[in-house]
Write a protein that holds these residues in place. Structure first.
Motif, PDB file in Angstrom:
ATOM      1  N   ARG A 114       0.824  -1.209   0.000  1.00 56.89           N
ATOM      2  CA  ARG A 114       0.000   0.000   0.000  1.00 56.89           C
ATOM      3  C   ARG A 114       0.864   1.267   0.000  1.00 56.89           C
ATOM      4  O   ARG A 114       0.462   2.296  -0.553  1.00 56.89           O
ATOM      5  N   ASP A 115       2.047   1.169   0.606  1.00 55.72           N
ATOM      6  CA  ASP A 115       2.946   2.315   0.628  1.00 55.72           C
ATOM      7  C   ASP A 115       3.516   2.585  -0.762  1.00 55.72           C
ATOM      8  O   ASP A 115       3.566   3.736  -1.220  1.00 55.72           O
ATOM      9  N   TYR A 116       3.972   1.533  -1.429  1.00 57.88           N
ATOM     10  CA  TYR A 116       4.494   1.694  -2.786  1.00 57.88           C
ATOM     11  C   TYR A 116       3.409   2.200  -3.742  1.00 57.88           C
ATOM     12  O   TYR A 116       3.678   3.037  -4.616  1.00 57.88           O
ATOM     13  N   GLU A 117       2.188   1.715  -3.559  1.00 61.21           N
ATOM     14  CA  GLU A 117       1.085   2.165  -4.403  1.00 61.21           C
ATOM     15  C   GLU A 117       0.803   3.652  -4.182  1.00 61.21           C
ATOM     16  O   GLU A 117       0.526   4.388  -5.134  1.00 61.21           O
ATOM     17  N   ALA A 118       0.869   4.086  -2.931  1.00 62.77           N
ATOM     18  CA  ALA A 118       0.636   5.504  -2.612  1.00 62.77           C
ATOM     19  C   ALA A 118       1.699   6.381  -3.257  1.00 62.77           C
ATOM     20  O   ALA A 118       1.405   7.480  -3.757  1.00 62.77           O
ATOM     21  N   VAL A 119       2.938   5.918  -3.269  1.00 61.88           N
ATOM     22  CA  VAL A 119       4.037   6.668  -3.877  1.00 61.88           C
ATOM     23  C   VAL A 119       3.830   6.791  -5.382  1.00 61.88           C
ATOM     24  O   VAL A 119       3.970   7.887  -5.960  1.00 61.88           O
ATOM     25  N   GLU A 120       3.502   5.684  -6.031  1.00 59.42           N
ATOM     26  CA  GLU A 120       3.312   5.723  -7.484  1.00 59.42           C
ATOM     27  C   GLU A 120       2.113   6.591  -7.857  1.00 59.42           C
ATOM     28  O   GLU A 120       2.144   7.331  -8.850  1.00 59.42           O
ATOM     29  N   LYS A 121       1.072   6.531  -7.051  1.00 61.39           N
ATOM     30  CA  LYS A 121      -0.113   7.344  -7.304  1.00 61.39           C
ATOM     31  C   LYS A 121       0.222   8.831  -7.173  1.00 61.39           C
ATOM     32  O   LYS A 121      -0.233   9.662  -7.968  1.00 61.39           O
ATOM     33  N   ALA A 122       1.028   9.174  -6.173  1.00 61.19           N
ATOM     34  CA  ALA A 122       1.414  10.574  -5.964  1.00 61.19           C
ATOM     35  C   ALA A 122       2.261  11.081  -7.124  1.00 61.19           C
ATOM     36  O   ALA A 122       2.064  12.204  -7.602  1.00 61.19           O
ATOM     37  N   LEU A 123       3.201  10.274  -7.581  1.00 57.62           N
ATOM     38  CA  LEU A 123       4.033  10.658  -8.722  1.00 57.62           C
ATOM     39  C   LEU A 123       3.186  10.871  -9.972  1.00 57.62           C
ATOM     40  O   LEU A 123       3.386  11.826 -10.726  1.00 57.62           O
ATOM     41  N   GLU A 124       2.234   9.985 -10.168  1.00 64.00           N
ATOM     42  CA  GLU A 124       1.346  10.117 -11.328  1.00 64.00           C
ATOM     43  C   GLU A 124       0.507  11.381 -11.232  1.00 64.00           C
ATOM     44  O   GLU A 124       0.302  12.084 -12.223  1.00 64.00           O
ATOM     45  N   ARG A 125       0.040  11.684 -10.022  1.00 67.73           N
ATOM     46  CA  ARG A 125      -0.853  12.833  -9.840  1.00 67.73           C
ATOM     47  C   ARG A 125      -0.168  14.143 -10.190  1.00 67.73           C
ATOM     48  O   ARG A 125      -0.799  15.068 -10.709  1.00 67.73           O
ATOM     49  N   VAL A 126       1.119  14.242  -9.923  1.00 66.35           N
ATOM     50  CA  VAL A 126       1.844  15.489 -10.222  1.00 66.35           C
ATOM     51  C   VAL A 126       2.547  15.437 -11.569  1.00 66.35           C
ATOM     52  O   VAL A 126       3.274  16.364 -11.929  1.00 66.35           O
ATOM     53  N   GLY A 127       2.355  14.358 -12.316  1.00 68.55           N
ATOM     54  CA  GLY A 127       2.890  14.262 -13.655  1.00 68.55           C
ATOM     55  C   GLY A 127       4.369  13.950 -13.736  1.00 68.55           C
ATOM     56  O   GLY A 127       5.044  14.342 -14.698  1.00 68.55           O
ATOM     57  N   LEU A 128       4.898  13.206 -12.754  1.00 64.35           N
ATOM     58  CA  LEU A 128       6.334  12.918 -12.727  1.00 64.35           C
ATOM     59  C   LEU A 128       6.659  11.423 -12.776  1.00 64.35           C
ATOM     60  O   LEU A 128       7.782  11.033 -12.474  1.00 64.35           O
ATOM     61  N   SER A 129       5.721  10.601 -13.168  1.00 67.51           N
ATOM     62  CA  SER A 129       5.968   9.159 -13.203  1.00 67.51           C
ATOM     63  C   SER A 129       7.163   8.805 -14.085  1.00 67.51           C
ATOM     64  O   SER A 129       7.976   7.935 -13.739  1.00 67.51           O
ATOM     65  N   GLU A 130       7.299   9.503 -15.205  1.00 66.02           N
ATOM     66  CA  GLU A 130       8.382   9.179 -16.139  1.00 66.02           C
ATOM     67  C   GLU A 130       9.748   9.587 -15.603  1.00 66.02           C
ATOM     68  O   GLU A 130      10.772   9.102 -16.102  1.00 66.02           O
ATOM     69  N   LEU A 131       9.771  10.447 -14.581  1.00 65.17           N
ATOM     70  CA  LEU A 131      11.042  10.902 -14.011  1.00 65.17           C
ATOM     71  C   LEU A 131      11.328  10.249 -12.663  1.00 65.17           C
ATOM     72  O   LEU A 131      12.252  10.664 -11.962  1.00 65.17           O
ATOM     73  N   ALA A 132      10.575   9.219 -12.319  1.00 68.04           N
ATOM     74  CA  ALA A 132      10.663   8.641 -10.983  1.00 68.04           C
ATOM     75  C   ALA A 132      12.049   8.121 -10.636  1.00 68.04           C
ATOM     76  O   ALA A 132      12.472   8.181  -9.468  1.00 68.04           O
ATOM     77  N   ASP A 133      12.797   7.630 -11.614  1.00 69.95           N
ATOM     78  CA  ASP A 133      14.112   7.054 -11.350  1.00 69.95           C
ATOM     79  C   ASP A 133      15.258   8.029 -11.601  1.00 69.95           C
ATOM     80  O   ASP A 133      16.429   7.658 -11.492  1.00 69.95           O
TER      81      ASP A 133
END
Length: 236
Positions: A114-133
């Motif tokens: 649930r913690d990892y899911e919350a992190v990925e959801k937050a990154l997606e919400r601010v439009g930074l999923s592609e820059l996560a690494d």
């Protein structure tokens, strides 16, 4: 709801920044905190976090007094986005957002699904999923500020406070960050209060304006505040 009851803020022996002021900021709103330099915006934000003692009165965050709460209780209601960049060598964007889960992962800080899911959801919400690494040192100021907001989102609190989130950004990024905050309030059910010197942008974007004109505090719609005698005296 953010509730101030007969609040006096300042430093012992000095002139109060706020004197016996009360207001209620409703849930699911974007509120801009404005005031002249030195008016007490940052001091009020610290008081809301429980780190600045009140001279009198009471503050309640959804019924909880931050000054009388444990760190865990406060972390369940309130997340904070401060000014400035985080400087940590080799830290990735995802790792910074994961820090937002720290209050929720127990003594050993062990992350679960649930913690990892919350992190990925937050990154997606601010439009930074592609820059996560990507390492945070390589992010632009605008990307870094959105990342700090993502960290607050990962903490999953109903209230978010931000101290000058657009202060060091260029005009396009100021508008983008403000639009993001408005979206989070209206579409993610967050109650957001942020301090700013960007009066025109605040008037265009915020649902409510909280104006400090020492030692008074005024809360109203942008139109109401812009037409008030206190605003005219301070800014025109």
């Amino acid at each position: 709801m953010i509730n101030l009851k007969d609040v006096t803020i300042g430093y012992k022996g000095g002139t109060p920044l706020l004197l016996n002021q009360s207001c209620e900021i409703p849930d699911v709103t974007l509120t801009a905190l404005i005031g002249r330099n030195g008016s007490g915006k940052s001091t009020l934000l610290r008081a809301l976090c429980g780190s600045q003692p009140l001279l009198s009165g009471e503050i309640l965050l959804n019924g909880m007094n931050p000054a009388r709460s444990t760190a865990a209780e406060l972390a369940s209601r309130l997340s904070i986005v401060t000014t400035g960049r985080v400087n940590a060598r080799h830290m990735t964007a995802r790792q910074l957002v994961e820090m937002g889960r720290a209050p929720l992962t127990g003594l050993f800080g062990r992350m679960h699904r649930r913690d990892y899911e919350a992190v990925e959801k937050a990154l997606e919400r601010v439009g930074l999923s592609e820059l996560a690494d990507r390492e945070i040192s390589g992010l632009s100021d605008g990307e870094h500020q959105r990342l700090m907001i993502a960290r607050a989102l990962a903490q999953d609190t109903p209230i978010i406070l931000l101290d000058e989130p657009t202060g060091f950004l260029d005009v396009p990024n100021r508008k983008a960050v403000t639009a993001l905050l408005r979206d989070l309030a209206h579409n993610q059910g967050k109650t957001i209060l942020y301090s700013t010197h960007e009066l025109e942008l605040a008037m265009q974007s915020a649902d409510l304006i909280l104006h400090i004109s020492r030692p008074n505090l005024y809360l109203g719609t942008p139109r109401e505040i812009e037409q008030s005698a206190a605003f005219i005296a301070d800014f025109e």
